[in-house]
Design a protein around this motif. Sequence first.
Motif, PDB file in Angstrom:
ATOM      1  N   ALA A 234      -5.588  -5.220   5.373  1.00  0.00           N
ATOM      2  CA  ALA A 234      -6.815  -5.973   5.094  1.00  0.00           C
ATOM      3  C   ALA A 234      -7.975  -5.025   4.786  1.00  0.00           C
ATOM      4  O   ALA A 234      -8.771  -5.274   3.863  1.00  0.00           O
ATOM      5  N   LEU A 235      -8.075  -3.937   5.549  1.00  0.00           N
ATOM      6  CA  LEU A 235      -9.118  -2.944   5.265  1.00  0.00           C
ATOM      7  C   LEU A 235      -8.909  -2.288   3.906  1.00  0.00           C
ATOM      8  O   LEU A 235      -9.878  -1.973   3.207  1.00  0.00           O
ATOM      9  N   GLN A 236      -7.646  -2.077   3.538  1.00  0.00           N
ATOM     10  CA  GLN A 236      -7.374  -1.487   2.221  1.00  0.00           C
ATOM     11  C   GLN A 236      -7.869  -2.403   1.105  1.00  0.00           C
ATOM     12  O   GLN A 236      -8.394  -1.939   0.088  1.00  0.00           O
ATOM     13  N   VAL A 237      -7.714  -3.717   1.307  1.00  0.00           N
ATOM     14  CA  VAL A 237      -8.243  -4.688   0.338  1.00  0.00           C
ATOM     15  C   VAL A 237      -9.752  -4.522   0.210  1.00  0.00           C
ATOM     16  O   VAL A 237     -10.305  -4.516  -0.895  1.00  0.00           O
ATOM     17  N   LEU A 238     -10.432  -4.361   1.344  1.00  0.00           N
ATOM     18  CA  LEU A 238     -11.889  -4.177   1.306  1.00  0.00           C
ATOM     19  C   LEU A 238     -12.275  -2.845   0.681  1.00  0.00           C
ATOM     20  O   LEU A 238     -13.240  -2.775  -0.086  1.00  0.00           O
ATOM     21  N   LEU A 239     -11.548  -1.792   1.000  1.00  0.00           N
ATOM     22  CA  LEU A 239     -11.850  -0.481   0.410  1.00  0.00           C
ATOM     23  C   LEU A 239     -11.735  -0.539  -1.111  1.00  0.00           C
ATOM     24  O   LEU A 239     -12.578   0.023  -1.830  1.00  0.00           O
ATOM     25  N   ASP A 240     -10.700  -1.200  -1.601  1.00  0.00           N
ATOM     26  CA  ASP A 240     -10.556  -1.371  -3.048  1.00  0.00           C
ATOM     27  C   ASP A 240     -11.727  -2.191  -3.598  1.00  0.00           C
ATOM     28  O   ASP A 240     -12.255  -1.890  -4.678  1.00  0.00           O
ATOM     29  N   HIS A 241     -12.109  -3.210  -2.863  1.00  0.00           N
ATOM     30  CA  HIS A 241     -13.226  -4.071  -3.261  1.00  0.00           C
ATOM     31  C   HIS A 241     -14.533  -3.274  -3.315  1.00  0.00           C
ATOM     32  O   HIS A 241     -15.392  -3.518  -4.174  1.00  0.00           O
ATOM     33  N   PHE A 242     -14.680  -2.311  -2.396  1.00  0.00           N
ATOM     34  CA  PHE A 242     -15.882  -1.477  -2.336  1.00  0.00           C
ATOM     35  C   PHE A 242     -15.806  -0.273  -3.282  1.00  0.00           C
ATOM     36  O   PHE A 242     -16.753   0.510  -3.360  1.00  0.00           O
ATOM     37  N   HIS A 243     -14.670  -0.099  -3.956  1.00  0.00           N
ATOM     38  CA  HIS A 243     -14.441   1.049  -4.855  1.00  0.00           C
ATOM     39  C   HIS A 243     -14.560   2.378  -4.104  1.00  0.00           C
ATOM     40  O   HIS A 243     -15.209   3.322  -4.551  1.00  0.00           O
ATOM     41  N   THR A 244     -13.921   2.438  -2.943  1.00  0.00           N
ATOM     42  CA  THR A 244     -13.865   3.669  -2.166  1.00  0.00           C
ATOM     43  C   THR A 244     -12.443   3.840  -1.649  1.00  0.00           C
ATOM     44  O   THR A 244     -11.549   3.090  -2.023  1.00  0.00           O
ATOM     45  N   ASN A 245     -12.219   4.843  -0.800  1.00  0.00           N
ATOM     46  CA  ASN A 245     -10.862   5.061  -0.291  1.00  0.00           C
ATOM     47  C   ASN A 245     -10.894   5.383   1.198  1.00  0.00           C
ATOM     48  O   ASN A 245     -11.954   5.571   1.792  1.00  0.00           O
ATOM     49  N   SER A 246      -9.708   5.455   1.792  1.00  0.00           N
ATOM     50  CA  SER A 246      -9.598   5.563   3.247  1.00  0.00           C
ATOM     51  C   SER A 246     -10.109   6.886   3.809  1.00  0.00           C
ATOM     52  O   SER A 246     -10.400   6.973   5.001  1.00  0.00           O
ATOM     53  N   SER A 247     -10.237   7.920   2.988  1.00  0.00           N
ATOM     54  CA  SER A 247     -10.771   9.190   3.506  1.00  0.00           C
ATOM     55  C   SER A 247     -12.233   9.052   3.897  1.00  0.00           C
ATOM     56  O   SER A 247     -12.762   9.865   4.662  1.00  0.00           O
ATOM     57  N   HIS A 248     -12.901   8.019   3.396  1.00  0.00           N
ATOM     58  CA  HIS A 248     -14.312   7.766   3.707  1.00  0.00           C
ATOM     59  C   HIS A 248     -14.470   6.671   4.762  1.00  0.00           C
ATOM     60  O   HIS A 248     -15.574   6.150   4.950  1.00  0.00           O
ATOM     61  N   LEU A 249     -13.369   6.334   5.427  1.00  0.00           N
ATOM     62  CA  LEU A 249     -13.368   5.252   6.411  1.00  0.00           C
ATOM     63  C   LEU A 249     -13.359   5.797   7.834  1.00  0.00           C
ATOM     64  O   LEU A 249     -12.564   6.670   8.174  1.00  0.00           O
ATOM     65  N   LEU A 250     -14.235   5.255   8.679  1.00  0.00           N
ATOM     66  CA  LEU A 250     -14.282   5.563  10.103  1.00  0.00           C
ATOM     67  C   LEU A 250     -14.008   4.280  10.864  1.00  0.00           C
ATOM     68  O   LEU A 250     -14.651   3.251  10.604  1.00  0.00           O
ATOM     69  N   VAL A 251     -13.052   4.313  11.813  1.00  0.00           N
ATOM     70  CA  VAL A 251     -12.703   3.102  12.558  1.00  0.00           C
ATOM     71  C   VAL A 251     -12.833   3.328  14.063  1.00  0.00           C
ATOM     72  O   VAL A 251     -12.726   4.457  14.550  1.00  0.00           O
ATOM     73  N   PHE A 252     -13.039   2.221  14.784  1.00  0.00           N
ATOM     74  CA  PHE A 252     -13.122   2.223  16.241  1.00  0.00           C
ATOM     75  C   PHE A 252     -12.198   1.139  16.774  1.00  0.00           C
ATOM     76  O   PHE A 252     -12.155   0.032  16.236  1.00  0.00           O
ATOM     77  N   GLY A 253     -11.466   1.441  17.862  1.00  0.00           N
ATOM     78  CA  GLY A 253     -10.576   0.434  18.424  1.00  0.00           C
ATOM     79  C   GLY A 253     -10.084   0.798  19.800  1.00  0.00           C
ATOM     80  O   GLY A 253     -10.406   1.866  20.347  1.00  0.00           O
ATOM     81  N   ASP A 254      -9.254  -0.124  20.363  1.00  0.00           N
ATOM     82  CA  ASP A 254      -8.768   0.095  21.729  1.00  0.00           C
ATOM     83  C   ASP A 254      -7.344  -0.393  21.970  1.00  0.00           C
ATOM     84  O   ASP A 254      -6.707   0.026  22.921  1.00  0.00           O
ATOM     85  N   GLN A 255      -6.825  -1.289  21.113  1.00  0.00           N
ATOM     86  CA  GLN A 255      -5.539  -1.919  21.399  1.00  0.00           C
ATOM     87  C   GLN A 255      -4.499  -1.624  20.311  1.00  0.00           C
ATOM     88  O   GLN A 255      -4.827  -1.082  19.244  1.00  0.00           O
TER      89      GLN A 255
END
Length: 306
Positions: A234-255
């Motif tokens: 789902a995030l990849q869909v958004l990254l494509d939508h934003f015209h960027t890529n995962s190397s510019h992505l920062l994520v936070f999580g716990d589970q």
Amino acid sequence: MFASFISSEDLTWLFAVTTLVYQIPSFVTSLASRKVESPMINTVATDLDGTLLNSRHHFNTALFTKVLARIKQVDGHLVIASGEQLDWCEQHFAEWQGQLAFVAANGAVVEDEKGRLILANQLTASELRDVRQALAANNLNCFIIGGIRSSYALAESPRPFRQMIAFYYPHLKTIQQWSAVEGPVIKVAVAVPEKRERQAAAKLNQNLSDRLRAIVGGNGELDILKVGTGKAPALQVLLDHFHTNSSHLLVFGDQLNDAGMFRLAGESCAVANAVREIKQLATKVIGTNDDGAVLKELAKRFNVAR
């Protein structure tokens, strides 16, 4: 003594080589001390329960507003990536309408900042039959049938369960049978004992078809989704939508349901209260959700005064 055997050209060449040899140590030292710059982060995605939200489901709204404004100043994007339904996410972040993108229902639904639905992984009629059979085979009767902005509980489910789950499903309706569900279904959320989530998911997956899978959402919930659904795709869909890529992505999580986006992202931060597997995947472990660690980390990265 050897001067008569060495020409002026040879002396010039020897001087150059000697100078280079003496410069090599300082060059190596300079190279070793030079920091490799990571790609600029332009997209941030954060989980909610146990990550951005504290144990009382609250967060520092004033700091959140400052951080979001700063991210927007650098033409960035802030994504709420949650296992919760889209309507719950929209309701709790209504103050920032038009400024956030959402990955909801563990990746089954994606909405951009303009409120446009750009992904909805719907379960087919035959897949829903498989779900019903698997639930019956495992004697599971505490579950929610989730739509894009709607949710349903069967009247035969325990009343205390429906009352408890209403917080997370603001438009929950009680129905007599599955056929009363209106609109597409994107997931079925199943309540199980929190300490037996993984065993329950494994057992449920034995009864599901290969088109479906049950994943651990945390806090005693399993989500039955179409195979291929998750926060990472789902995030990849958004990254494509934003015209960027995962190397510019920062994520936070716990589970465990955050593992995919941790593998996808260029940088990942696990809160200190995260499960062991998420901490191992993270590029950094920060403070706990009750410390407000996510917003503190973002304030530091984007130079926002706290």
